[in-house]
Motif scaffolding. Structure first.
Motif, short mmCIF file in Angstrom:
data_model
loop_
_atom_site.label_atom_id
_atom_site.label_comp_id
_atom_site.label_asym_id
_atom_site.label_seq_id
_atom_site.Cartn_x
_atom_site.Cartn_y
_atom_site.Cartn_z
N PHE A 139 42.17 38.79 42.15
CA PHE A 139 41.87 39.41 43.47
C PHE A 139 43.02 39.36 44.52
O PHE A 139 43.77 40.47 45.14
CB PHE A 139 40.66 39.18 44.13
CG PHE A 139 40.60 39.37 45.28
CD1 PHE A 139 39.94 40.87 45.54
CD2 PHE A 139 40.73 38.69 46.62
CE1 PHE A 139 39.70 41.42 46.88
CE2 PHE A 139 40.41 39.62 47.91
CZ PHE A 139 40.04 40.65 48.03
N VAL A 140 43.74 38.21 44.56
CA VAL A 140 44.75 37.86 45.41
C VAL A 140 46.07 38.60 45.10
O VAL A 140 46.80 39.40 45.78
CB VAL A 140 45.26 36.26 45.60
CG1 VAL A 140 46.21 36.35 46.51
CG2 VAL A 140 43.77 35.57 46.54
N SER A 141 46.28 38.59 43.53
CA SER A 141 47.53 39.20 43.20
C SER A 141 47.06 40.65 43.38
O SER A 141 48.24 41.42 43.70
CB SER A 141 47.40 39.08 41.66
OG SER A 141 48.50 39.65 41.11
N GLY A 142 45.87 41.63 43.03
CA GLY A 142 45.78 42.67 43.32
C GLY A 142 46.29 43.12 44.85
O GLY A 142 46.65 44.37 45.03
N VAL A 143 45.36 42.40 45.68
CA VAL A 143 45.64 42.64 47.24
C VAL A 143 47.17 42.82 47.40
O VAL A 143 47.74 43.61 48.29
CB VAL A 143 44.71 41.71 47.92
CG1 VAL A 143 45.17 41.85 49.47
CG2 VAL A 143 43.38 41.98 48.01
N TRP A 144 47.97 41.60 46.99
CA TRP A 144 49.12 41.55 47.38
C TRP A 144 50.07 42.62 46.74
O TRP A 144 50.90 43.14 47.40
CB TRP A 144 49.92 40.08 46.73
CG TRP A 144 51.56 40.08 46.96
CD1 TRP A 144 52.24 40.08 46.31
CD2 TRP A 144 51.93 39.92 48.31
NE1 TRP A 144 53.50 39.73 46.68
CE2 TRP A 144 53.03 39.75 47.99
CE3 TRP A 144 51.49 39.61 49.45
CZ2 TRP A 144 54.09 39.31 48.92
CZ3 TRP A 144 52.51 39.44 50.59
CH2 TRP A 144 53.76 39.31 50.25
N LYS A 145 49.62 43.26 45.37
CA LYS A 145 50.43 44.24 44.91
C LYS A 145 50.13 45.34 45.46
O LYS A 145 51.18 46.25 45.84
CB LYS A 145 50.13 44.47 43.31
CG LYS A 145 50.65 43.25 42.40
CD LYS A 145 50.39 43.30 41.04
CE LYS A 145 51.10 42.41 40.21
NZ LYS A 145 50.36 42.59 38.95
N GLY A 146 48.75 45.63 46.16
CA GLY A 146 48.51 47.08 46.74
C GLY A 146 49.22 46.70 48.34
O GLY A 146 49.44 47.83 48.53
N TYR A 147 49.31 45.83 48.64
CA TYR A 147 50.14 45.70 50.04
C TYR A 147 51.46 45.97 49.79
O TYR A 147 51.99 46.59 50.65
CB TYR A 147 49.83 44.16 50.77
CG TYR A 147 50.79 44.09 52.02
CD1 TYR A 147 50.26 44.60 53.18
CD2 TYR A 147 51.72 43.34 51.90
CE1 TYR A 147 51.00 44.26 54.25
CE2 TYR A 147 52.73 43.20 53.15
CZ TYR A 147 52.09 43.46 54.26
OH TYR A 147 52.86 43.74 55.47
N ILE A 148 52.27 45.39 48.85
CA ILE A 148 53.47 45.67 48.66
C ILE A 148 53.74 47.21 48.31
O ILE A 148 54.54 47.82 48.79
CB ILE A 148 54.06 44.87 47.54
CG1 ILE A 148 54.06 43.38 48.13
CG2 ILE A 148 55.41 45.14 47.10
CD1 ILE A 148 54.92 43.00 49.14
N SER A 169 36.69 30.55 35.36
CA SER A 169 36.52 32.11 35.52
C SER A 169 36.86 32.46 36.83
O SER A 169 37.30 33.26 37.28
CB SER A 169 35.37 32.23 34.95
OG SER A 169 34.86 33.81 35.12
N GLY A 170 36.17 31.55 37.88
CA GLY A 170 36.10 31.91 39.27
C GLY A 170 37.62 31.94 39.91
O GLY A 170 37.91 32.81 40.66
N ALA A 171 38.27 30.87 39.31
CA ALA A 171 39.71 30.67 39.90
C ALA A 171 40.56 31.97 39.27
O ALA A 171 41.52 32.40 40.16
CB ALA A 171 40.25 29.29 39.43
N ARG A 172 40.24 31.98 38.11
CA ARG A 172 41.07 33.66 37.59
C ARG A 172 40.76 34.75 38.49
O ARG A 172 41.63 35.49 38.66
CB ARG A 172 40.92 33.80 36.29
CG ARG A 172 41.60 34.81 35.32
CD ARG A 172 41.20 34.86 33.94
NE ARG A 172 41.62 33.72 33.24
CZ ARG A 172 40.52 32.86 32.78
NH1 ARG A 172 39.37 33.20 32.96
NH2 ARG A 172 41.08 31.92 32.07
N ALA A 173 39.48 35.00 38.54
CA ALA A 173 39.07 36.11 39.47
C ALA A 173 39.58 36.03 40.83
O ALA A 173 40.22 37.18 41.39
CB ALA A 173 37.41 36.18 39.69
N VAL A 174 39.62 34.84 41.36
CA VAL A 174 40.28 34.87 42.73
C VAL A 174 41.69 34.89 42.78
O VAL A 174 42.47 35.69 43.70
CB VAL A 174 40.20 33.41 43.46
CG1 VAL A 174 40.66 33.27 44.65
CG2 VAL A 174 38.43 33.28 43.78
N SER A 175 42.34 34.41 41.84
CA SER A 175 43.90 34.79 41.50
C SER A 175 44.15 36.06 41.36
O SER A 175 44.92 36.76 42.03
CB SER A 175 44.16 33.94 40.08
OG SER A 175 45.64 34.24 39.89
#
Length: 288
Positions: A60-69, A52-58
């Protein structure tokens, strides 16, 4: 490099032992499925939070990356829109300039067609930088037929007269200059006087006797008696009248029709002015 014999024996022994343990666990699991499920559940309880933690981190990172793009894309699009807006503003500015210039040149052409006198059109290329004289420079000279003393107009309105003429340029003494004197006429009452510049937008109409009836708002035109300007050119309107001044004459101030600081194109009358009477074509318009 050769492997010692005792090491080979040890490796073979460990491999055989692991194989036996695997076979034993497989056989035991098949005979005791409840214990197997219990072990799987225990392992799942331990691993689930980690997953669950790994999925949340994944996420979050995916959201940040998409938001940045996405933000980068928005910024790039914003830059393109700003560049397009700037280009459209430049185009609009040029169109407005062309429209204004076209209107000005049409007015000069209409003026030229309305009178029978030779003219030379000139562009204003400079203004006198001192406070001592009121002059402008134009891009025509004696090579174009210009001579000192020729009248300069903007449509039917007085600008001034040529004071200095060179090969390809000339200076125009404006009607607002202190040394300028124009034979003038109050259009309504026909009272005559001399319009004298003051260096400002207000000139002085001198030598109008107190018996002559003049009023604020009366139009002042050239009388043609000075031999410089033809009769009937518009000069300005009376701004104030003082009949209580000392002497024989009224104190009359005239607001000049033109704002000389805005002049861009003028027309020099090069023909015989004695043959032209602008009062017959003056249509009553004034320019600010």
């Amino acid at each position: 490099m050769a492997v010692p014999a005792d090491n080979r024996v040890r490796v073979i022994g460990v491999s055989f032992a692991l194989l036996c343990i695997s076979l034993f666990l497989t056989e035991y699991s098949s005979r005791n499925p409840a214990l197997t499920r219990l072990g799987s559940a225990a392992i799942n309880e331990v691993v689930a939070p980690l997953q669950s933690g790994a999925r949340a981190v994944s996420n979050f990172v995916s959201g940040v990356w998409k938001g940045y793009i996405a933000l980068w894309g928005v910024r790039a699009e914003n830059r393109k829109l700003r560049a397009r807006l700037a280009a459209l503003e430049r185009e609009n500015l040029l169109l407005n300039e062309f429209k204004i210039e076209n209107k000005r040149l049409r007015e000069l052409l209409d003026f030229k067609n309305s009178v029978k006198i030779d003219t030379v059109t000139a562009d204003v290329i400079g203004f006198d930088a001192t406070n001592w004289t009121a002059q402008i420079s134009v891009n025509r000279g004696y090579r174009d037929g210009l001579k000192v003393g020729m009248p300069v107009v903007m449509g039917h309105i007085v600008v001034g007269q040529l004071s200095i003429v060179g090969p390809g340029s000339a200076k125009v003494l404006l009607a607002s200059d202190h040394t300028s004197g124009i034979a003038a006429l109050v259009q309504k009452s026909r009272a005559r006087g001399i319009l004298e510049g003051s260096g400002t937008a207000l000139a002085r109409l001198k030598y109008v006797v107190k018996q002559d009836r003049v009023r604020v708002g009366d139009r002042i035109i050239t009388s043609g008696l000075d031999g410089v300007f033809p009769k009937g050119l518009f000069i300005g309107t009376i701004d104030s009248v003082n009949r209580d001044s000392e002497g024989l004459f009224q104190d009359i101030r005239v607001r000049l029709a033109l704002n000389f600081n805005r002049l861009e194109t003028v027309m020099v009358l090069t023909g015989d002015i004695s043959r032209v009477d602008f009062s017959t074509v003056l249509s009553g318009e004034g320019h600010e």
